[in-house]
Design an enzyme around this catalytic site. Structure first.
Site, PDB file in Angstrom:
ATOM      1  N   HIS A   1       0.830  -1.206   0.000  1.00 48.90           N
ATOM      2  CA  HIS A   1       0.000   0.000   0.000  1.00 48.90           C
ATOM      3  C   HIS A   1       0.864   1.256   0.000  1.00 48.90           C
ATOM      4  CE1 HIS A   1       0.942   0.652   4.237  1.00 48.90           C
ATOM      5  NE2 HIS A   1       0.440  -0.536   4.571  1.00 48.90           N
TER       6      HIS A   1
ATOM      7  N   CYS B   1       2.915  -4.722   6.839  1.00 44.39           N
ATOM      8  CA  CYS B   1       2.710  -4.639   5.391  1.00 44.39           C
ATOM      9  C   CYS B   1       3.970  -4.121   4.698  1.00 44.39           C
ATOM     10  CB  CYS B   1       1.528  -3.718   5.091  1.00 44.39           C
ATOM     11  SG  CYS B   1      -0.042  -4.281   5.784  1.00 44.39           S
TER      12      CYS B   1
END
Length: 248
Positions: free
Chosen positions: A159, A167
């Protein structure tokens, strides 16, 4: 009476056929749209990014919509985006990972702030155009291997916003390019694209360098998948047999 009954039957048949035609005409676009989630924000970001990325693609002989393959290396913190012109995959661009959580080694538990390693895939429903981190896609953790090892966690994304809690975070500009190429590849018919995540390039030198790590056995299970792609430039088929990765 017989003629009237026949006419009524024909009228009902024609009405039924017309309804089927209308339903078919109406439903097909809805199904196509449902396959690729989007938002006005995502559409605007992709529209602004597309002219620039098209120039870069054309200069290297690529085109928007060609199949893609993603490799991520925690060391040195790079996301590689490969594209297939029809003769195998070629590297289009390497993107610096802005931030990722944890250290070399797999993700084990929910909340361990560790980014995973392994062989994953992304289909259309894993795109997140409405992410709180600009744009995102879910890498598909936990996969069959992770589940066999009873590893927990979910929503592991690539992202934007340069902030990570398990992440792989990119800058907004970088994720716009990556997201656009992923979106367009899926829109043009690629059913899913592979995301292979490694601790480092799995060369013989690096495997020897990290031989003392407690994760060396796990990494030895990843190495055949890395090597298969390096040798063929085709994304290998990876299966899970008896709880272990196997290149098929």
């Amino acid at each position: 009476m017989k003629t009237s009954h026949t006419s009524s039957f024909l009228r009902k048949g024609l009405l039924f056929f017309s309804l089927l035609t209308l339903i078919g005409t109406w439903s097909a676009p809805a199904l196509i749209g449902a396959d690729l989630p989007s938002t006005p924000k995502a559409e605007s970001a992709m529209a602004q990014t597309k002219p620039k990325i098209q120039q870069e693609l054309q200069a290297k002989g690529f085109a928007v919509g060609q199949p893609i393959f993603v490799r991520i290396f925690k060391i040195p913190g790079v996301l590689e985006l490969w594209m297939n012109k029809g003769r195998g995959f070629e590297l289009f661009k390497s993107y610096k990972v802005c931030s990722y959580s944890g250290f070399p080694g797999p993700k084990i538990n929910e909340g361990d702030w560790q980014a995973p390693e392994g062989f994953y895939s992304v289909s259309a429903e894993q795109l997140n155009p409405n992410s709180g981190y600009h744009l995102a896609f879910d890498v598909g953790y936990p996969n069959e291997f992770d589940q066999a090892k009873h590893r927990t966690g979910s929503l592991i994304m690539v992202h934007g916003n340069c902030k990570s809690v398990g992440c792989f975070a990119m800058t907004d500009g970088r994720i716009e390019e990556i997201y656009l190429l992923a979106h367009e590849a899926l829109a043009k018919g690629q059913e899913q694209f592979a995301v292979h995540i490694f601790p480092f390039p799995m060369t013989a030198t690096n495997m020897k360098k990290f031989a003392a790590s407690p994760w060396i056995k796990f990494w030895q299970g990843l190495e055949p998948g890395y090597t298969a792609f390096e040798q063929s430039k085709q994304v290998p088929e990876i299966a899970v047999q008896n709880g272990e990765y196997v290149v098929t």
